[in-house]
Design a protein around this motif. Structure first.
Motif, PDB file in Angstrom:
ATOM      1  N   GLU A  80       0.387  -1.389   0.073  1.00 23.32           N
ATOM      2  CA  GLU A  80      -0.138  -0.163  -0.034  1.00 23.32           C
ATOM      3  C   GLU A  80       0.966   1.409  -0.277  1.00 23.32           C
ATOM      4  O   GLU A  80       1.875   1.047   0.947  1.00 23.32           O
ATOM      5  CB  GLU A  80      -0.715  -0.012   1.262  1.00 23.32           C
ATOM      6  N   VAL A  82       0.802   5.547  -0.212  1.00 25.24           N
ATOM      7  CA  VAL A  82       0.537   6.897  -0.068  1.00 25.24           C
ATOM      8  C   VAL A  82       1.581   8.283  -0.365  1.00 25.24           C
ATOM      9  O   VAL A  82       3.098   7.974   0.030  1.00 25.24           O
ATOM     10  CB  VAL A  82      -0.389   7.636   0.815  1.00 25.24           C
ATOM     11  N   GLU A  94      -1.756   1.204  -4.659  1.00 27.45           N
ATOM     12  CA  GLU A  94      -2.121  -0.740  -3.690  1.00 27.45           C
ATOM     13  C   GLU A  94      -1.907  -1.947  -4.708  1.00 27.45           C
ATOM     14  O   GLU A  94      -2.004  -1.604  -6.565  1.00 27.45           O
ATOM     15  CB  GLU A  94      -3.496  -0.866  -3.442  1.00 27.45           C
TER      16      GLU A  94
ATOM     17  N   THR B  87       0.054   5.096   8.037  1.00 29.26           N
ATOM     18  CA  THR B  87      -0.815   3.939   8.198  1.00 29.26           C
ATOM     19  C   THR B  87      -1.527   4.146   7.350  1.00 29.26           C
ATOM     20  O   THR B  87      -2.407   3.526   7.320  1.00 29.26           O
ATOM     21  CB  THR B  87      -1.090   4.773   9.686  1.00 29.26           C
ATOM     22  N   GLY B  88      -0.937   4.794   6.009  1.00 34.22           N
ATOM     23  CA  GLY B  88      -1.904   5.029   4.646  1.00 34.22           C
ATOM     24  C   GLY B  88      -3.487   6.086   5.170  1.00 34.22           C
ATOM     25  O   GLY B  88      -4.329   5.119   3.872  1.00 34.22           O
ATOM     26  N   ILE B  89      -2.702   7.270   5.617  1.00 31.08           N
ATOM     27  CA  ILE B  89      -4.207   8.055   5.173  1.00 31.08           C
ATOM     28  C   ILE B  89      -3.603   8.823   4.362  1.00 31.08           C
ATOM     29  O   ILE B  89      -2.070   9.733   4.850  1.00 31.08           O
ATOM     30  CB  ILE B  89      -3.835   8.602   6.602  1.00 31.08           C
ATOM     31  N   THR B 110      -8.429  10.335   2.440  1.00 30.34           N
ATOM     32  CA  THR B 110      -8.909   9.182   2.137  1.00 30.34           C
ATOM     33  C   THR B 110      -7.491   8.222   2.219  1.00 30.34           C
ATOM     34  O   THR B 110      -6.821   8.571   3.215  1.00 30.34           O
ATOM     35  CB  THR B 110      -8.419   9.230   0.347  1.00 30.34           C
ATOM     36  N   ARG B 111      -7.878   6.598   2.079  1.00 24.23           N
ATOM     37  CA  ARG B 111      -6.700   6.235   2.850  1.00 24.23           C
ATOM     38  C   ARG B 111      -7.004   4.686   2.949  1.00 24.23           C
ATOM     39  O   ARG B 111      -7.438   3.856   1.517  1.00 24.23           O
ATOM     40  CB  ARG B 111      -7.251   6.114   3.935  1.00 24.23           C
ATOM     41  N   THR B 112      -5.899   3.552   2.699  1.00 26.09           N
ATOM     42  CA  THR B 112      -5.530   2.486   1.744  1.00 26.09           C
ATOM     43  C   THR B 112      -6.407   1.477   2.524  1.00 26.09           C
ATOM     44  O   THR B 112      -7.483   2.015   3.822  1.00 26.09           O
ATOM     45  CB  THR B 112      -4.352   1.640   2.032  1.00 26.09           C
ATOM     46  N   SER B 113      -7.289   0.912   1.776  1.00 23.49           N
ATOM     47  CA  SER B 113      -7.563  -0.812   2.556  1.00 23.49           C
ATOM     48  C   SER B 113      -7.407  -1.240   3.751  1.00 23.49           C
ATOM     49  O   SER B 113      -8.222  -1.143   5.046  1.00 23.49           O
ATOM     50  CB  SER B 113      -7.674  -1.869   1.653  1.00 23.49           C
ATOM     51  N   SER B 114      -6.010  -1.292   4.590  1.00 24.29           N
ATOM     52  CA  SER B 114      -5.990  -1.764   6.201  1.00 24.29           C
ATOM     53  C   SER B 114      -5.752  -0.404   7.170  1.00 24.29           C
ATOM     54  O   SER B 114      -5.393  -0.536   7.781  1.00 24.29           O
ATOM     55  CB  SER B 114      -4.450  -2.286   5.880  1.00 24.29           C
ATOM     56  N   ALA B 115      -6.066   0.973   6.352  1.00 25.60           N
ATOM     57  CA  ALA B 115      -5.867   1.636   7.088  1.00 25.60           C
ATOM     58  C   ALA B 115      -7.114   1.885   8.402  1.00 25.60           C
ATOM     59  O   ALA B 115      -8.175   1.838   8.226  1.00 25.60           O
ATOM     60  CB  ALA B 115      -5.742   3.165   6.341  1.00 25.60           C
TER      61      ALA B 115
END
Lengths: 158, 158
Positions: A80, A82, A94, B87-89, B110-115
């Motif tokens: 993932e 960002v 991703e 952390t994917g944010i 927005t965020r990644t799948s696991s965030a």
């Protein structure tokens, strides 16, 4: 003192270091261009890589593009990402990690009010020892996803 | 050689430098915590600031949070910020610049799948000479926007 690599980061360890090289860009709405590039992947002992990228004009040396962000492995074969551009673009990417190939696509591109209308990006990174090649495909300003950037870099520091 | 400050950056020039200090965090779902922080705002002669932030545990010294991104002035009294967390944010922030106060709110998170499910953030920075204070308000994990972080830092390098 160099922190110990977090064990979750091992699938992306092949990216660590400073990379320098040259790239080329094109898009139907702009003149083709060339650039010199430096990419760094660093870690601080946490389960993610810090990513930073800068390009400059190959002849005149003035700064061109820049990006900064984080890459986080999800298990052994997913990643993932960002990252943001100074022009007001944010990418959530991703995708897969396969030995030393990273293939990712945006699940979301967001932008500030004044940013250009970029709607989709795909990135492929291939690392062979100290050689990195990447390609970026982009959909922007109403045009479909198509090749935008390609570059070849060499690791100059671990 | 230090590049010349881009004239568009003048409204944000009061942020330039390296800042160090201490902060406190709280949220209903976590234990209150304290942190030591370093923030850098740098420029390379382009019309945006590069922003990087890191915190560490005030006693044990281990790394805690990090953020990286870009701040771009829009005229004399507006700013657009893009920044990401490991952390994917990803945050798109827009708002006002008033002499040495920056007040921004996310137009998009927005965020990644696991965030973690962070849905809204507001940030206020106040600079008085070499003293910076900031507050962050956050809506996350289904809870409404509320105070999350506050910190006080001093400029340690221009």
């Amino acid at each position: 003192m160099e922190p110990k690599l977090h064990e979750d980061l091992e699938p992306l360890a092949f990216l660590l270091g400073t990379w320098r090289g040259e790239g080329k860009g094109a898009y139907p709405t702009i003149d083709p261009f060339a650039y010199e590039e430096e990419i760094t992947f660093t870690h601080i002992g946490k389960p993610w890589l810090a990513y930073a990228q800068r390009t400059k004009h190959p002849v005149k040396g003035f700064p061109m593009h820049a990006e900064t962000g984080y890459w986080r492995p999800i298990g052994a074969d997913r990643v993932e990402i960002v990252l943001v551009h100074p022009t007001g673009i944010s990418e959530i990417q991703e995708g897969s990690v396969n030995s030393s190939t990273v293939d990712v696509a945006t699940t979301s591109v967001t932008r500030t009010s004044s940013a250009k209308e970029v709607t989709q990006l795909e990135r492929t990174f291939r690392v062979d020892g100290d050689l990195m090649r990447y390609e970026v495909r982009m959909a922007a300003v109403g045009l479909p996803l198509q090749p935008h950037l390609s570059a070849e870099l060499r690791r100059v520091e671990d």
